[in-house]
Scaffold this active site. Structure first.
Site, PDB file in Angstrom:
ATOM      1  CG  PHE A  78      38.984  36.003  34.640  1.00  0.00           C
ATOM      2  CD1 PHE A  78      39.186  35.716  33.639  1.00  0.00           C
ATOM      3  CD2 PHE A  78      37.083  35.615  34.349  1.00  0.00           C
ATOM      4  CE1 PHE A  78      38.900  34.600  32.925  1.00  0.00           C
ATOM      5  CE2 PHE A  78      36.739  34.413  34.145  1.00  0.00           C
ATOM      6  CZ  PHE A  78      37.004  34.085  32.760  1.00  0.00           C
ATOM      7  CB  ILE A  85      42.587  29.790  37.714  1.00  0.00           C
ATOM      8  CG1 ILE A  85      43.613  30.895  36.748  1.00  0.00           C
ATOM      9  CG2 ILE A  85      42.980  30.410  39.156  1.00  0.00           C
ATOM     10  CD1 ILE A  85      43.647  32.801  37.260  1.00  0.00           C
ATOM     11  CG  LEU A 125      56.619  27.565  29.548  1.00  0.00           C
ATOM     12  CD1 LEU A 125      55.516  27.304  30.894  1.00  0.00           C
ATOM     13  CD2 LEU A 125      57.752  26.274  29.430  1.00  0.00           C
ATOM     14  CG  ASN A 126      51.194  23.192  25.884  1.00  0.00           C
ATOM     15  OD1 ASN A 126      50.586  23.955  24.968  1.00  0.00           O
ATOM     16  ND2 ASN A 126      51.059  22.370  26.015  1.00  0.00           N
ATOM     17  CB  THR A 171      48.010  26.348  28.039  1.00  0.00           C
ATOM     18  OG1 THR A 171      49.275  26.222  27.736  1.00  0.00           O
ATOM     19  CG2 THR A 171      47.631  24.479  28.224  1.00  0.00           C
ATOM     20  CE  LYS A 230      59.948  39.288  28.895  1.00  0.00           C
ATOM     21  NZ  LYS A 230      59.780  39.831  27.441  1.00  0.00           N
ATOM     22  N   GLY A 231      54.726  35.527  31.414  1.00  0.00           N
ATOM     23  CA  GLY A 231      53.960  35.004  31.725  1.00  0.00           C
ATOM     24  C   GLY A 231      52.691  35.428  31.045  1.00  0.00           C
ATOM     25  CD  GLU A 242      47.375  39.777  34.917  1.00  0.00           C
ATOM     26  OE1 GLU A 242      46.473  40.106  35.993  1.00  0.00           O
ATOM     27  OE2 GLU A 242      48.217  38.862  34.915  1.00  0.00           O
TER      28      GLU A 242
END
Lengths: 743, 338
Positions: free
Chosen positions: A246, A471, A636-637, A640, A706-707, A710
């Site tokens: 984290f 992580i 993407l998935n 997850t 994009k991520g 967070e």
């Protein structure tokens, strides 16, 4: 049949899941060596002052003890700060280094390291080290810091608040509707399941193999080589699995520093596992005092935003986050004034913790927007739509994509927002008041330069490799999906490798950039591999692909075929055989498109909806439903991805209702430094969380992603707090919202 | 953790003799608290005497119509025992309100009684604490004291007893059977735990070497008119800020005997017989319950962080008595307070 392409975009279970649930995935404290010695760090009993005497005789005499290291007999390391700043997450100031001298900067600081033949002997002997101190009175509360200041040196990669625009004060004074409130987000610690740990394997001849809990092996390797003057060719960091972090494992911590020091001094392998209490002696989400003033027309249209934040940092470093910037970004407003200051406390330096800056700043902004919705008599979603910004006013550029309106709409629909009655305390069942609350979330969509390698062997197996970390986010899985698609192979034939400095370079895994960056690098490496394969395929005798270029062929199930005539094909095995090699590699690097990022602002967005029930008399809060609608480019998935949002939302619920690091203000010690008394949500606290990903097209990277690590937490705590207000009519502006604050 | 020796006792007499003869020896059964305390260096027994093989695992009917619970009966077995669920649902409910399923599987009946406070300072050996180190001072009085006592405190100590089960046992007026070097004796539950006074190092009235062998419940008398209401900082796996065990004898609409015990507020489960007597022969009303709460909390004193507990306890008592009078006990698996 599982190799139905594309894998990208489909729910694939974790490729590392079986290893993890069967205990075969090795974490940093699980590697060993025949000559392994076990270390235990001795914590300082006081928070500020000097060690006047250190008696290690009893510890040295204890069973199995090999050595006790301290500032008195440590190995040499540089006096300068610079070698210690060989840390891509370092902040301005003078980095902490254990055993530098007799000075105590914070409670629990390591003052000695006991090395023994067993873990138990080391831990026991650590209790026998007796220190006496010259004690000074600590201050651990940012509210009582000596002064507040604008950090003179700005932290690399963290944008300082933008310059004021318009006249926020004048507009506020003239505004017919005003809200002005103080908020406080208290200190939190990350508390991942896995303890911070390092195992150093002494390989002889000055060679070290280091297993260190980290969010990116390259960073601690650079740091260790720099501070101890080691030859980079002789040091390898290998940390394939990380049990949650984290953000706390972005910077190298004292475990790796001390374990390497002991290994160098004793010329043998050493393992140091910190205790749970010692997890509270390093990075944390800093305490932050905030004032937010909003001025608006009677319609609710914003005319003025002023946001002032004062955040805690250590005495020796100026840790910084973007707290207030979001208030200039999220809503359309021409008069904005933002100010960010620091206050020093006698603690370890804070560190990034899931959406650092946004989690704290957007909490205050989104609560203030909720306060404005009541002041103006406008529904909270309508208020946000009225002030919707389709242009980044901080940097004066358009967004690369922003489907936040769709997130509001789909989230509200799924949640049943239309059933909400506007007035606080207007919904009730039995003893319980019912509240619906919502808030907006926002986080940067960043990428970073990454390199990757793709390797295909004659048996048709593909390996994709990058030094990034997984992580717990699913990096192994998404890299395998990307590789399987690129080479047209079954995902079962693909192995992902991460967490090893012998692999192509990656920075730390943070800022939600790993999937887009490492994923893009892997995709490019696969393209390079395909070029290489095709080059050899074209050179085969009587090759059916003799004149084919990459765009004319397809890779599928170990064959390269002409798209126009699939019968014209060669097998990968034949290609390798005729080339006389066992395998072929493709390597490539990904770097952010600077032209694109100059032109566009890249952000992920979310809308979080929460229903709470609050016992009117007793103040007991229950979360009943949560909907989190996310706009974050291509997914993407979904499996997850959903887990990332769930984790963020749960952490936001913890922030809203439970989490607080409690320091004794006189002693300067963390008093709830364990998982019994530092409360994170239990299963009973978390209801069904419904995650929606809205469609969003984005062109900032080859994958259009994009991520997600967070965005789930940003706004979640505000949505809970706003729901509590709607239920009870009580506005709790200092987290966590506990029973006593609702009596 | 320091090195210690370990022996396994085969008989109660052996166990008692082994501990009584060695001031550094301690009994160990489930170990859910003692092992933690040893890891934190708070307790440093030189010798552990394992009593888990002793024949103290039965729940037996007594001649008086009650039950005698062996000291080694695990908390989970006790909570789910059919006789306990039928005749002493208050006890079952209180046990299930505490800890986690894993801890309840390991923790024993006797161990639950002698578990120690969760005061932050008691656990941190770098801080002064009179309970851990008599004479060193109490850090909690002016420190972080959200979870601390509001009743029966002393200058020396403001710690609480953390058990849920014991709050129910206090309300049920259980009797503790102990065996020591001088033989067997029984202790009324109200006399088992003690207030800190100027000797907070003693949690209870056991002498060194005395072992809890059983907890005896008197014949059941409260039917469905009971409740265990626990308020805490998250909905599971947290110690009580305030808890209330209430049991009422109802004769139609008229109240007979009442038992109310509070947890999380004192060094022992808190009962005030005069408060309970206020209800006798009366109809159940909210006002009357408020009077009971006020009497229970007479003399309550906060220390800063825990000031809110006084009002919270007052409200919790009223709600718990309402639940008990209505025969609508709190269900622990349902986080809605009814």
């Amino acid at each position: 049949m599982s190799n139905i392409h594309p894998y990208v975009g489909r729910a694939n279970t974790r490729v590392d899941g079986p290893l993890k649930v069967s205990g075969l995935a090795k974490y940093s404290a699980e590697f060993g060596a025949e000559d392994l010695a076990y270390a235990a760090a001795v914590p300082s009993a006081v928070a500020k002052g000097r060690i006047t005497a250190l008696d290690v005789s009893a510890a040295l005499a204890a069973p199995g003890v090999i050595e006790v290291l301290s500032h008195k007999n440590r190995i040499d390391f540089p006096e300068d700060d610079e070698p210690f700043k060989n840390d891509m997450v370092a902040v301005p100031g003078s980095p902490f280094r254990p055993f530098r001298d007799d000075k105590i900067h914070y409670a629990g600081q390591a003052i000695a390291l006991v090395v023994a033949d067993t873990h138990e002997n080391a831990r026991y002997a650590a209790t026998l080290v007796k220190a006496t101190y010259d004690v000074e009175t600590p201050n651990v509360d940012v509210a009582t810091s000596a002064n507040y200041y604008d950090p003179p040196e700005k932290r690399d990669g963290i944008p300082p608040p933008p310059d004021p625009r318009g006249d926020a004060k004048g507009a506020f004074d003239r505004a017919p509707i005003k809200v002005e409130s103080d908020y406080r987000v208290v200190a939190e610690h990350h508390n991942p399941m896995e303890l911070q740990a390092t195992t150093v394997i002494w390989e002889g001849d000055g060679r070290l193999l280091v297993h260190n809990k980290t969010q990116g092996v390259v960073n601690p390797k650079n740091y260790i080589c720099s501070v101890f003057g080691l030859d980079e060719d002789k040091v390898r960091f290998f940390s394939p699995y990380v049990g949650g972090a984290f953000g706390m494992a972005l910077r190298p911590h004292y475990d790796v520093f001390l374990a390497v020091m002991a290994s160098l001094k004793l010329e043998r392998s050493v393992r140091l596992v910190l205790t749970r209490a010692q997890m509270f002696t390093m990075g944390w989400r800093p305490d932050c005092l905030q004032t937010l003033s909003l001025g608006a027309e009677t319609s609710g249209k914003l005319t003025s935003i002023t946001h002032h934040a004062i955040q805690a940092t250590s005495m020796f470093e100026d840790y910084q986050e973007p707290i207030v910037n979001w208030s200039g970004l999220l809503y359309d407003c021409d008069n904005v004034s933002l100010k960010y200051e620091l206050g020093k406390v006698d603690t370890s330096t804070p560190s990034d913790m899931r959406a650092p800056g946004a989690t704290t700043g957007v909490f205050a902004l989104e609560c203030a927007m909720d306060e404005l919705s009541y002041a103006a008599g406008v529904d909270p979603i309508e208020l946000r739509l009225l002030n919707y910004s389709d242009h980044d006013q901080n940097d004066d550029k358009p967004f690369s994509s922003k489907e936040l309106k769709a997130a509001y709409e789909q989230g509200a629909e799924r949640f049943g927002w239309s059933k909400r009655s506007f007035e606080p305390r207007s919904m009730k069942e039995g003893h319980e008041l019912i509240g619906y609350g919502m808030a907006t979330g926002c986080w940067e969509a960043m990428t970073m330069p990454h390199k990757a390698r793709a390797t295909l062997t004659a048996d048709g197996k593909l390996e994709v490799a990058c030094a990034t970390a997984d992580i717990g986010t699913g990096t192994y899985t998404i890299l395998a999906q990307i590789g399987a698609d690129a080479l047209g192979v079954d995902i079962a034939e693909v192995t992902s490798k991460v967490g090893d400095t012998s692999l192509p370079m990656a920075p730390v895994e943070g800022g939600s950039w790993a999937a887009a960056s490492a994923g893009s690098a892997v995709k490019l490496a696969c393209e390079a591999l395909k070029e290489e394969l095709l080059k050899h395929a074209r050179g085969l005798d009587n090759s059916p692909l003799a004149n084919a270029s990459l765009d004319l062929v397809t890779f599928s199930n170990g064959r390269i075929a002409l798209k126009a005539d699939l019968a014209k094909a060669v097998s990968v095995a034949d290609v390798l055989k005729s080339a006389g090699v066992e395998k072929l590699d493709g390597e490539a690097g990904y770097a952010p498109d600077e032209e694109f990022t100059k032109k566009y602002a890249g952000y992920t967005h979310g809308a979080c909806f929460v229903e709470v029930r609050v016992d009117e008399e007793l103040g007991v809060i229950r979360l009943v439903r949560i909907v989190s609608a996310i706009a974050a480019g291509k997914i993407l998935n979904p499996l997850t991805a959903r887990s990332q949002i769930l984790g963020g939302v749960v952490m936001g619920c913890g922030m809203a209702l439970h989490e607080e690091t409690k320091w004794d203000k006189t002693l300067g010690r963390v008093m709830n430094a364990n998982l019994g008394e530092y409360h994170v949500p239990a299963h009973a606290d978390i209801p069904e969380v419904d995650v929606i990903f809205v469609d969003e097209e984005d062109g900032s990277n080859p994958l259009g992603i994009k991520g997600l690590g967070e965005i789930g937490i940003v706004g979640a705590a505000a949505a809970v707090a706003n729901a509590v207000f709607h239920a009870t009519g009580k506005r709790v502006r200092e987290l966590p919202i506990t029973i006593d604050k609702l009596l | 953790m320091m090195n210690f020796s370990y022996t396994r006792a085969e008989t109660i007499a052996d166990a008692v003799a082994a501990v009584a003869g060695d001031p550094d020896a301690r009994f160990i059964a489930g170990g859910t608290n003692l092992v933690d305390l040893m890891k934190y260096d708070v307790m440093k027994p030189g010798r552990l005497v394992d009593i888990t093989r002793l024949p103290l695992r039965e729940i037996e009917a007594t001649d008086g119509g009650g039950l005698k619970i062996g000291a080694l009966v695990p908390n989970s077995d006790l909570a789910y025992d059919q006789r306990i669920q039928r005749d002493y649902p208050l006890l079952s409910s209180a046990i299930l309100a505490g800890a986690s399923a894993q801890l309840r599987n390991a923790a024993t009946t006797g161990g639950n009684l002698i578990q120690r406070t969760r005061c932050y300072y008691f656990y941190d050996v770098a801080t002064p604490c009179n309970k851990r180190e008599p004479g060193s001072g109490c850090s909690a009085k002016t420190g972080v004291n959200r979870i601390h006592a509001i009743l029966g405190t002393s200058d020396a100590c403001i710690a609480t007893h953390p058990s849920d089960m014991c709050v129910a046992l206090a309300a049920l007026e259980a009797v503790v059977h102990v065996e020591g070097p001088d033989g067997q004796r029984t202790i009324a539950f109200a006399d088992f735990h003690r207030l800190p006074g100027d000797e907070p190092q003693y949690d209870n009235t056991l002498a060194h070497g005395e072992m809890v062998t059983a907890v005896e419940l008197p014949a059941p008398r409260f039917g469905q008119n009971h409740t265990y209401l626990k308020l805490r900082d998250r909905l599971s796996y947290a110690f009580a800020l305030v808890s209330v065990a209430a049991a009422i004898e109802m004769d139609g609409d008229v109240i007979g005997e009442t038992r109310v015990a509070l947890g999380g507020v004192a060094h022992k489960p808190w009962r005030v017989p005069e408060a309970e007597a206020l209800l006798k022969g009366k109809f159940a009303t909210r006002e009357l319950f408020g009077e009971v709460a006020d009497r229970l909390l007479q003399g309550a004193k906060g220390f800063g962080d825990n000031d809110f507990k006084i009002e919270l306890a007052r409200r919790a008592v009223v709600r718990a008595l309402t639940q008990a009078a209505a025969g609508a006990p709190q269900v622990q698996s349902n986080k809605i307070v009814n």
